[in-house]
Write a protein that holds these residues in place. Sequence first.
Motif: not given
Length: 153
Positions: A85-114
């Motif tokens: 979200d804080g980068l000026p460009r998209q990443d190069h495409p990756i194969p789905a096999t490189q995905v380890k998981g997804m963020i399901t929740g934020v436990v602790r954050s200083r950001s009100p947007f988390a």
Amino acid sequence: MTYELHQYHEWIDQLLEEGKTVQVTVQGMSMFPILLPGDSVQIRRIGFDEMRPGQVLIFEREGQWIAHRLMVKEEKSQYLTTRGDGLPRQDHPIPATQVKGMITGVVRSRSPFARSINTSADRWMVWLTPLTGRLFWYAGRMVVWGLKRLKRL
């Protein structure tokens, strides 16, 4: 990458493979202002069929684990395009096999947007990030610069 970090990644990967949800600490500013260095998030394994644009995925690239938002999901090739979200460009495409998981929740954050992770705001970020990415990138650099100055005082 250090040997210890490699072992840590293998251990986390094994826990995810066993179906467990794990808590990790975020490093870096690529997801600013949603996530900040030191924030704690929960991640779980996710299959290709569950992946939706807007979700924040954890994937591996060149030995590093990266948390970026899924922007485009190519069904046929099973390639994914992500972007911090804080980068000026998209990443190069990756194969789905490189995905380890997804963020399901934020436990602790200083950001009100988390708390927006895994809400309808995720879908909006797919459209907003191309507009806000450069702005967030500059704002993130200013925050880092300010924090470094404060540490010197």
